[in-house]
Design a protein around this motif. Structure first.
Motif, PDB file in Angstrom:
ATOM      1  N   ASN A 221       0.787  -1.252   0.194  1.00  0.00           N
ATOM      2  CA  ASN A 221       0.102   0.096   0.074  1.00  0.00           C
ATOM      3  C   ASN A 221       0.813   1.276  -0.036  1.00  0.00           C
ATOM      4  O   ASN A 221       0.437   2.564  -0.081  1.00  0.00           O
ATOM      5  CB  ASN A 221      -1.041  -0.089   1.208  1.00  0.00           C
ATOM      6  N   GLY A 222       2.217   1.253   0.079  1.00  0.00           N
ATOM      7  CA  GLY A 222       3.162   2.134  -0.113  1.00  0.00           C
ATOM      8  C   GLY A 222       2.969   3.226   0.897  1.00  0.00           C
ATOM      9  O   GLY A 222       3.732   4.517   0.539  1.00  0.00           O
ATOM     10  N   ASN A 223       2.996   2.919   2.191  1.00  0.00           N
ATOM     11  CA  ASN A 223       3.038   4.005   2.969  1.00  0.00           C
ATOM     12  C   ASN A 223       4.099   3.947   3.981  1.00  0.00           C
ATOM     13  O   ASN A 223       4.301   4.722   5.036  1.00  0.00           O
ATOM     14  CB  ASN A 223       1.540   4.177   3.847  1.00  0.00           C
ATOM     15  N   ILE A 225       4.842   1.712   5.901  1.00  0.00           N
ATOM     16  CA  ILE A 225       4.873   0.986   7.364  1.00  0.00           C
ATOM     17  C   ILE A 225       4.408  -0.374   6.947  1.00  0.00           C
ATOM     18  O   ILE A 225       3.429  -0.563   6.073  1.00  0.00           O
ATOM     19  CB  ILE A 225       3.523   1.760   7.945  1.00  0.00           C
ATOM     20  N   LYS A 226       4.598  -1.414   7.611  1.00  0.00           N
ATOM     21  CA  LYS A 226       4.181  -2.756   7.630  1.00  0.00           C
ATOM     22  C   LYS A 226       2.979  -2.819   8.101  1.00  0.00           C
ATOM     23  O   LYS A 226       2.669  -3.260   9.311  1.00  0.00           O
ATOM     24  CB  LYS A 226       5.331  -3.737   8.217  1.00  0.00           C
ATOM     25  N   ASP A 227       1.920  -2.172   7.663  1.00  0.00           N
ATOM     26  CA  ASP A 227       0.624  -2.171   8.211  1.00  0.00           C
ATOM     27  C   ASP A 227      -0.562  -3.131   7.607  1.00  0.00           C
ATOM     28  O   ASP A 227      -1.704  -3.430   7.739  1.00  0.00           O
ATOM     29  CB  ASP A 227      -0.106  -0.961   8.326  1.00  0.00           C
TER      30      ASP A 227
HETATM   31 CA   LIG Z   1       2.136  -0.461   4.281  1.00  0.00          CA
END
Ligand SMILES: [Ca+2]
Length: 567
Positions: A221-223, A225-227
């Protein structure tokens, strides 16, 4: 769009019912039953509205879906009360307590007039044998012209509701919109993430594993963060996690009961089932599968599925995408200029599309299978019963019958009221959706206005009736998805939805099957989510199933199947 004034609603309903009255009157004039037209039986009118001259109150117990409003507060019931002269007071029980409350009610012999409890929570055969719920055949013959008409129009519906003793014990629901119910569930995969990472749609189990690993590690999702949640599943209220295995199908088993050459066998004693638990254990132990999959409900999963506008899941199962994702535009693309769906069938990645189905994965032996819900789209029997304490069974039957008009009332019961949830397009004469309020999806909105969400309605909704052409885009989408999955179903499938056990069989199954299945799902959870080694435990597992009468239960299933196929 606001609700139209009650008077207008009533007038429309009256017109429809008046048309029906004319039909019935016309039939009578032509036919045998000359006195039927507008005869009153005491307080009860034989045809037309109101149903009674002096108001009557009935007490009903009804199951409340977690999203649903109290039925007493639903305008559709209030409006029907004015039209019919019958007040139905609903005592709501939460869906999570359905079994317990039903058992309590039956044990205490404290019955309402009516219960809207699907299958009476497994107790309908018992209650019928005890004479606690009434057989409906004669009542339907005399007081339910709409239900009779539905039986004639929709082949097989009457048989599907009829017990081996020849009786019908429950009012039913039929909506021929439910093509997607021919499979139990579909897997939805985040194609935006696949696209972002330059990955293809996975086909084999290894490819699928690699995709989940990439979802977890490569920030799709390219933010930064490994979320991401690579994959999450949910568990039905009864602890049933069977779909974890059945819904992937690469191990050659897709159902509790597999049928080959007319012979039934258990799916969960198969080597393929064992292999499935090992694969899931790998996903689970490596954090590729949400750790709460074992405990969360569909609602809890739904809360994780989307963060604002961003879809947070890589893969999840659902019966329909809107049960998990609020923004349906992300799931399919409806091209207004063409007036058609542009959809995943051709796997065109459109910028609006984020979610697509994942076709069945291919197993090590080349298996690609999907679980079929035979007859699941056909009819839902036993949605509501009349108890023997009811002083007005004929009136109750007429009250029910109005929802079987195959038109506006049937649609209201299933989908919610006209001009609240749908309106009739003046140009085409077809009905169109009304968008839900901000922050609510269609099913949540629907749950405020009718018992249809979760399947607690009775009635007959005819999708091919006058009001309903063309079908909703969502229905087309679900049909296309379902067709894709139906390519992979076994030649013969268990047909639980259409099989009605005898009372003796029900007694036995109620006692032993539930106990055994609870054990199976507990062990499956253990094999997947704990250190338990399935290879070491397997023989013990099979031996315990033996002790729990797995063979005798299967004999009953075989007998049911034989009856079903007419052997
Ligand atoms: Ca992410």
């Amino acid at each position: 769009m606001g609700r139209i004034p009650k008077g207008v609603f009533m007038k429309k309903v009256f017109l429809i019912l008046f048309a029906l009255f004319i039909t019935v009157a016309g039939l009578s004039a032509n036919g045998n039953n000359e006195k039927a037209a507008s005869e009153s039986t005491g307080n009860l009118n034989k045809t037309g509205f109101p149903l009674v001259n002096e108001p009557v109150t009935l007490i009903a117990t009804a199951v409340q879906h977690p999203w649903s409003r109290d039925w007493n507060e639903m305008p559709m019931f209030q409006e029907y009360e004015e039209l019919s002269g019958v007040k139905v007071e609903f005592e709501m029980i939460p869906q999570s307590d359905m079994k317990e409350k039903t058992n309590l009610m039956l044990a205490s012999a404290d019955y309402p007039d009516i219960a809207f409890i699907p299958g009476l929570a497994g107790k309908i055969s018992e209650a019928a044998a005890d004479g606690v719920v009434l057989p409906l055949n004669d009542l339907i013959d005399e007081w339910a012209p709409n239900i009779q008409k539905m039986f004639q129009e929709q082949e097989g519906t009457e048989a599907a509701c009829t017990y081996p003793d020849g009786n019908i014990y429950g009012f039913m629901a039929f909506g021929n919109t439910s093509h997607h119910l021919r499979t139990f569930s579909q897997n939805y995969i985040n194609i935006k993430w696949l696209e972002n990472l330059g990955l293809d749609m996975p086909v084999t189990l290894d490819e699928f594993y690699n995709v989940l690993k990439a979802f977890k590690e490569q920030d799709p999702n390219g933010n930064g963060i490994k979320d991401e949640i690579p994959m999450a599943w949910w568990t039905a209220a009864n602890g049933d996690i069977n779909q974890w295995i059945w819904n992937f199908g690469p191990w050659g088993v897709v159902d509790e009961i597999m049928i080959e050459d007319g012979v039934a066998r258990w799916g969960f004693t198969d080597e393929g089932f064992k292999e499935g638990t090992k694969y899931f254990k790998k996903l689970y132990s490596e954090g590729l599968m949400d750790m709460e999959s074992i405990s969360q409900t569909q609602n809890q999963l739904k809360a994780k599925a989307q963060n604002g506008d961003t879809i947070m899941l890589g893969l999840a199962p659902s019966l329909a995408p809107q049960f998990l994702f609020t923004d349906i535009d992300k799931i399919f693309y409806y091209d207004n200029s063409l007036g058609t769906l542009r959809y995943m069938k051709d796997l065109v990645i459109n910028e609006k599309q984020e979610i697509s189905i994942l076709p069945p994965l291919q197993g090590p032996k080349g298996d690609r299978l999907w679980r079929e819900n035979v007859g699941g789209n056909m009819i839902n029997k036993d949605r509501a019963v009349i108890f023997n304490v009811n002083q007005y069974p004929e009136l109750t039957t007429r009250w029910m019958d109005a929802w079987f008009d195959g038109s506006e009332m049937g649609q209201t019961m299933l989908l919610g009221a006209k001009d609240v949830r749908w309106f009739v397009d003046e140009e085409t004469g077809h009905y169109m959706n009304i968008d839900p309020p901000e922050g609510m999806n269609k099913n949540e909105h629907r749950a405020q206005h009718c018992p249809g969400t979760g399947g607690f309605n009775v009635g007959y909704y005819n999708r091919y009736g006058e009001l309903t052409k063309p079908p909703y885009p969502e229905h087309l989408m679900l049909e296309m998805q379902t067709e894709e999955y139906l390519k992979y179903v076994p030649e013969e499938s268990w047909a639980g939805a259409l099989m009605i056990p005898t009372i003796e069989e029900t007694d036995f199954l109620n006692h032993y099957e539930e106990e055994m299945m609870t054990y199976v799902w507990e062990m499956m959870a253990k094999f997947i989510c704990t250190d338990t080694n399935v290879d070491a435990e397997w023989d013990g597992f099979l031996a315990q199933l033996d002790r729990m009468k797995a063979d005798e239960i299967l004999e009953i299933k075989q007998a049911q199947y034989n009856r079903f196929v007419g052997k």
